[in-house]
Structures are given as structure tokens and as C-alpha cells.
Design an enzyme around this catalytic site. Sequence first.
Site, mmCIF file in Angstrom:
data_model
loop_
_atom_site.group_PDB
_atom_site.id
_atom_site.type_symbol
_atom_site.label_atom_id
_atom_site.label_comp_id
_atom_site.label_asym_id
_atom_site.label_seq_id
_atom_site.Cartn_x
_atom_site.Cartn_y
_atom_site.Cartn_z
ATOM 1 N N LYS A 22 -0.247 48.488 7.357
ATOM 2 C CA LYS A 22 -1.541 48.925 6.787
ATOM 3 C C LYS A 22 -1.712 48.324 5.389
ATOM 4 O O LYS A 22 -2.773 47.794 5.058
ATOM 5 C CB LYS A 22 -1.557 50.439 6.698
ATOM 6 C CG LYS A 22 -2.590 51.029 5.746
ATOM 7 C CD LYS A 22 -2.585 52.523 5.725
ATOM 8 C CE LYS A 22 -1.693 53.142 4.714
ATOM 9 N NZ LYS A 22 -2.176 53.178 3.326
ATOM 10 N N ASN A 23 -0.654 48.388 4.580
ATOM 11 C CA ASN A 23 -0.785 47.995 3.178
ATOM 12 C C ASN A 23 -0.734 46.493 2.959
ATOM 13 O O ASN A 23 -0.880 46.025 1.829
ATOM 14 C CB ASN A 23 0.264 48.710 2.318
ATOM 15 C CG ASN A 23 -0.053 50.196 2.208
ATOM 16 O OD1 ASN A 23 -1.148 50.634 2.588
ATOM 17 N ND2 ASN A 23 0.888 50.974 1.738
ATOM 18 N N CYS A 116 -5.792 61.615 -6.194
ATOM 19 C CA CYS A 116 -5.578 62.101 -4.827
ATOM 20 C C CYS A 116 -4.389 63.071 -4.887
ATOM 21 O O CYS A 116 -3.858 63.376 -5.938
ATOM 22 C CB CYS A 116 -5.317 60.939 -3.881
ATOM 23 S SG CYS A 116 -3.731 60.187 -4.167
ATOM 24 N N ARG A 121 -3.567 58.293 -10.092
ATOM 25 C CA ARG A 121 -3.845 56.966 -9.535
ATOM 26 C C ARG A 121 -4.800 56.140 -10.417
ATOM 27 O O ARG A 121 -5.881 55.744 -10.001
ATOM 28 C CB ARG A 121 -4.394 57.077 -8.115
ATOM 29 C CG ARG A 121 -3.646 57.983 -7.180
ATOM 30 C CD ARG A 121 -2.236 57.532 -6.882
ATOM 31 N NE ARG A 121 -2.169 56.302 -6.112
ATOM 32 C CZ ARG A 121 -2.301 56.238 -4.805
ATOM 33 N NH1 ARG A 121 -2.561 57.300 -4.118
ATOM 34 N NH2 ARG A 121 -2.180 55.065 -4.190
ATOM 35 N N ASP A 304 6.947 55.690 -0.438
ATOM 36 C CA ASP A 304 6.253 56.071 0.801
ATOM 37 C C ASP A 304 7.209 56.579 1.865
ATOM 38 O O ASP A 304 6.771 57.016 2.921
ATOM 39 C CB ASP A 304 5.463 54.887 1.366
ATOM 40 C CG ASP A 304 4.290 54.554 0.482
ATOM 41 O OD1 ASP A 304 3.669 53.488 0.689
ATOM 42 O OD2 ASP A 304 3.992 55.333 -0.434
ATOM 43 N N ARG A 396 -4.613 58.069 8.915
ATOM 44 C CA ARG A 396 -4.930 57.039 7.928
ATOM 45 C C ARG A 396 -3.906 55.911 7.990
ATOM 46 O O ARG A 396 -4.211 54.777 7.622
ATOM 47 C CB ARG A 396 -4.932 57.635 6.527
ATOM 48 C CG ARG A 396 -5.967 58.720 6.351
ATOM 49 C CD ARG A 396 -6.127 59.074 4.924
ATOM 50 N NE ARG A 396 -6.343 57.865 4.141
ATOM 51 C CZ ARG A 396 -6.401 57.865 2.813
ATOM 52 N NH1 ARG A 396 -6.236 58.985 2.151
ATOM 53 N NH2 ARG A 396 -6.614 56.768 2.151
HETATM 54 C C1 EPZ Z 1 0.221 51.119 -3.217
HETATM 55 O O1 EPZ Z 1 -0.623 52.006 -3.928
HETATM 56 C C2 EPZ Z 1 0.255 51.632 -1.785
HETATM 57 N N1 EPZ Z 1 -1.102 51.590 -1.217
HETATM 58 C C3 EPZ Z 1 0.787 53.070 -1.759
HETATM 59 O O2 EPZ Z 1 0.883 53.467 -0.406
HETATM 60 C C4 EPZ Z 1 2.189 53.061 -2.375
HETATM 61 O O3 EPZ Z 1 2.663 54.388 -2.426
HETATM 62 C C5 EPZ Z 1 2.140 52.476 -3.786
HETATM 63 O O4 EPZ Z 1 1.558 51.139 -3.746
HETATM 64 C C6 EPZ Z 1 3.515 52.359 -4.419
HETATM 65 O O5 EPZ Z 1 4.335 51.578 -3.611
HETATM 66 C C7 EPZ Z 1 -1.590 50.400 -0.806
HETATM 67 O O6 EPZ Z 1 -0.939 49.365 -0.887
HETATM 68 C C8 EPZ Z 1 -2.966 50.415 -0.222
HETATM 69 P P1 EPZ Z 1 0.612 51.312 -7.591
HETATM 70 P P2 EPZ Z 1 -1.128 51.600 -5.420
HETATM 71 O O7 EPZ Z 1 -0.559 50.745 -8.301
HETATM 72 O O8 EPZ Z 1 -1.266 50.144 -5.532
HETATM 73 C C9 EPZ Z 1 0.688 53.397 -11.820
HETATM 74 C C10 EPZ Z 1 0.552 54.868 1.436
HETATM 75 O O9 EPZ Z 1 1.014 55.976 1.710
HETATM 76 N N2 EPZ Z 1 -0.499 52.588 -12.131
HETATM 77 O O10 EPZ Z 1 1.716 50.382 -7.200
HETATM 78 O O11 EPZ Z 1 -2.297 52.473 -5.732
HETATM 79 C C11 EPZ Z 1 0.421 54.453 -10.768
HETATM 80 O O12 EPZ Z 1 -0.111 55.636 -11.355
HETATM 81 C C12 EPZ Z 1 0.077 54.581 0.035
HETATM 82 O O13 EPZ Z 1 0.458 53.909 2.245
HETATM 83 C C13 EPZ Z 1 -1.044 52.644 -13.403
HETATM 84 O O14 EPZ Z 1 -0.570 53.364 -14.278
HETATM 85 O O15 EPZ Z 1 0.109 52.066 -6.295
HETATM 86 C C14 EPZ Z 1 1.791 54.678 -10.183
HETATM 87 O O16 EPZ Z 1 2.489 55.584 -11.003
HETATM 88 C C15 EPZ Z 1 0.202 55.803 -0.863
HETATM 89 N N3 EPZ Z 1 -2.143 51.897 -13.671
HETATM 90 C C16 EPZ Z 1 2.453 53.299 -10.273
HETATM 91 O O17 EPZ Z 1 1.683 52.557 -11.216
HETATM 92 C C17 EPZ Z 1 -2.726 51.065 -12.720
HETATM 93 O O18 EPZ Z 1 -3.724 50.388 -13.042
HETATM 94 C C18 EPZ Z 1 2.482 52.523 -8.969
HETATM 95 O O19 EPZ Z 1 1.172 52.529 -8.446
HETATM 96 C C19 EPZ Z 1 -2.148 51.030 -11.435
HETATM 97 C C20 EPZ Z 1 -1.038 51.790 -11.151
#
Ligand code: EPZ
Length: 425
Positions: A22-23, A116, A121, A304, A396
Amino acid sequence: MDRTTITGGTPLRGEVQIGGAKNAALPILASTILGGGECVITNVPRVVDVVTMGKLLGILGAKVHHEGNRAVINAEVITSTQAPYDLVKTMRASVLVLGPLLARWGEATVSMPGGCAIGSRPVNLHLAGLAKMGADVSMEHGYIRAKAKRLTGAQIYCDTPTVTGTENLMMAASLAQGTTVIENAAKEPEIVDLANFLMKRGARIDGAGSDVITIEGVRELQRSDHDVIPDRIEAGTYLVAGAITRGAVTLNRCRPNHMDALLMKLREAGVEIQVEKEQIHLNAGSPLKGIDIRTLPYPGFPTDMQAQMVALMTSAEGTSVITETVFESRFMHVEELRRMGADIKVEGNRAVVTGPSRLAGAPVMASDLRASAGLVLAGLAAEGTTEILRVYHLDRGYERMEEKLRGLGATITRHKEGTAPADIH
Ligand code: EPZ
């Protein structure tokens, strides 16, 4: 709203085929906005988030044909650069259209995704990177508005590795004027899969999968076809299903080399695992022992898979400390597991699990995609029947989960009761 009932206690046995990631599919579909004409994407999982991305591309004016696990997208011409709130609020990954719209059309208006169940996020790193590439980025009435005549290459440092942030910036940089370097980039296999698709279309990318990605912008991208990599989190979830029921399962069409941290942790807990190129054989006959886990950006242990491992550790002997370092509140499954008889204490970002507990089936509430998976796994091991409410969260990210688990011998039934509410995050 649909609910799922599970009668636990049966060791799962047999083979299960793993679907596309998915990702990886989400950014790959979004990247068709970068142009080049009709792209045929195969091994696309038939899950709600992917259908939502298809709807979003359609709203932007792309031609989208989604049949089974095949998606045919032509985003050569689009009629809007606005991603509306009522769609974005159902899927945060909608933010992945921001970089491509800005790079190809010079403007984008994308609703702020909002928080969420697992955390606030933020997308500040996405926006800071685009601003460094010359975009004029502002926030108005809950929408991100970004404009740029043509993005220019920049040196970007991400304070924390962000998966979709790295993907957004890599896509935007593909059409920018000059060279972009993304430092402290996320290294997930899904990022490499996106980069491979972009390179097939003429993008010049070096270092995807490492923490420094260099992108030399080009004027335009061509079309290409692509087969999405297998889903390492779906695969991990079925491994834990085999382990928590003390069964023996084989996963087909998966990528063990994307799952090192999980496989090592399962082995440390006492699960027997053999891997081949695209297969994993698991045998969980013997008792399991408690282990400590710390979630980290890839190649660390995946956040995840945290809920699934908390569920598994309730059946292991001894104490397990699971530390969640990626998201600020990703223990929504713990309360529900405690209602099933688990002994878990949450202290800050750590869950301390004491086992083994004999879980008892109970009505439980799903809260987010992976927490729901954890509850299904607990139900497979629990004595008696577990009823999972709000099970639309599972849809999802898991294609035909009940069917695949039944194929392994589980007693699990989906009871259709109307549709899910609109605002699922
Ligand atoms: C991706 O989300 C995945 N989703 C998530 O999978 C996964 O849990 C996550 O990466 C971590 O591996 C998709 O790929 C669609 P991040 P993403 O930006 O990109 C902080 C699932 O269950 N951050 O890597 O939204 C954030 O708060 C989903 O399939 C900032 O501070 O996650 C977090 O603490 C859930 N500022 C950390 O970075 C930003 O601008 C990692 O988040 C962006 C992120």
C-alpha cells in the site's frame, strides 16, 4: 458499520499470498501527476487507501481505471490542482499529490491532512523542503497553498526521516531546475520502489534507500509501467498470525530482505523462520519468550508492526518492553488487549507486557489500521469469540484479510452492516 467475529484457538497452517505494498502504491499513483501519459501499475493492493488515491486523481482530472490489482492512470492532462478537505480527511497520504502538482503545474492547494489516532502527523518538513526549492507556501483556512514558477534544486536536510516527506520532495525535485540533495532522507523500500518507477520514466535519482538522495531535475518525464513491491507489513502481520496461534505458515510472493528487523525479533522470541528469495516459512511450535523492541525508521523495527508485536508478546513467557519512538500515541490497541486479559502497562512511550496471558475473547473497538490488525491477531489466539467493531479500519491497508486468514484455517467472519463513516483517518 461492519464488524468481524473471530473464534480463537486454532493454530494457523498453510500458505498465504502477499499483495502489493500500500505504502509504495500510494506515492507511485500520485507520481503519475508528473506527466508522461498512461502508466500501467500492477500488483496494486485493492485496499481503501488506494481506492481513495484513485478518487483523488480523478478529482484532479486524471483518467483512472482500476481493475483488480491493476491500475491504469493517465494524468497527462489535469483540470484542477485542488485536493479537497472531504477527501484528504479520509486519507493523510493525499498530501503526496502536493509535490507532483507543484512540480508539474506550478501550483497546488491541498487540505491540511489533520491528525489521526496515532499522532498529530505534521507535514512541516514537506513544506520546508518545498519552500527551499523556491515554492511560495502559505496556510489559508486549513489548506496548504503552494506556488512556484519552476522549482529549483536545493540542499534539504530533514530534521527527522519522513517517509512521505522524502517521497514528496523526491517527486518535486524530479522536475526542478538543477540538483536537489535530500539529507537525512527516509530509507524505506517503498521509497526505493517509487524512485525506480520515476527513473524508468527518465528521472535522474541517486541514493534512494540511503539517507542522502540526489535528484537532478529534468524537463519532463515519460510514461512507464510498474509492478509494485510486496507489502512487508502485510507479510509481517501474517507471520505474527502464525506465531500467535503457534502454527506453521508459509508466505508467498514476499520480500524477506525488506523484513530483517522483524525476522530477527521473531527469531529472538523463539519463532523458527526459514527464508527463500520470495518465500518465508514460519513454525511457532515451541513456547515464546518475551523480548524488547524499539521502533525506529527503516531499517529499524517498523512502527507499523508494533501493535502486532504487542499482541504477540502477551502470549510470550516473561516481560517485554516495546518502545514506540516514531509516533507519539500509538498504543490505542493496549486498552482493548487489556480487556481481553492481557497484562500491559503503558509508561510514556513504552508498553510493558507481562506474559503469558490466556486471552479471552471479548467485544473490542478498532481505532486505526495497525491497532485493528493487532486486535485481529489477539482474537485468533484468544479463548472464545472476539468481536471487532469499526473494522473498516482494516480495509484501509489489508486486502481480503478475513479470506486470507480463513485460508489458513482461522474461524473468522465479516458481518456487513452498512458503510464506514466519512472521516476515517
Ligand atoms: C508513513 O507515514 C506511512 N504511511 C505510515 O504507515 C508509517 O507508519 C510511517 O511512514 C512511518 O514509517 C505511508 O507511507 C502512506 P513519517 P508518514 O512522515 O510519512 C514526523 C500505515 O499504517 N514528521 O515518516 O506520514 C512524524 O510526526 C501508515 O500504513 C514531522 O515531524 O510518516 C513522525 O513522528 C501509518 N514532520 C515521524 O516524523 C513532517 O513533516 C515519521 O513520520 C513529517 C513527519
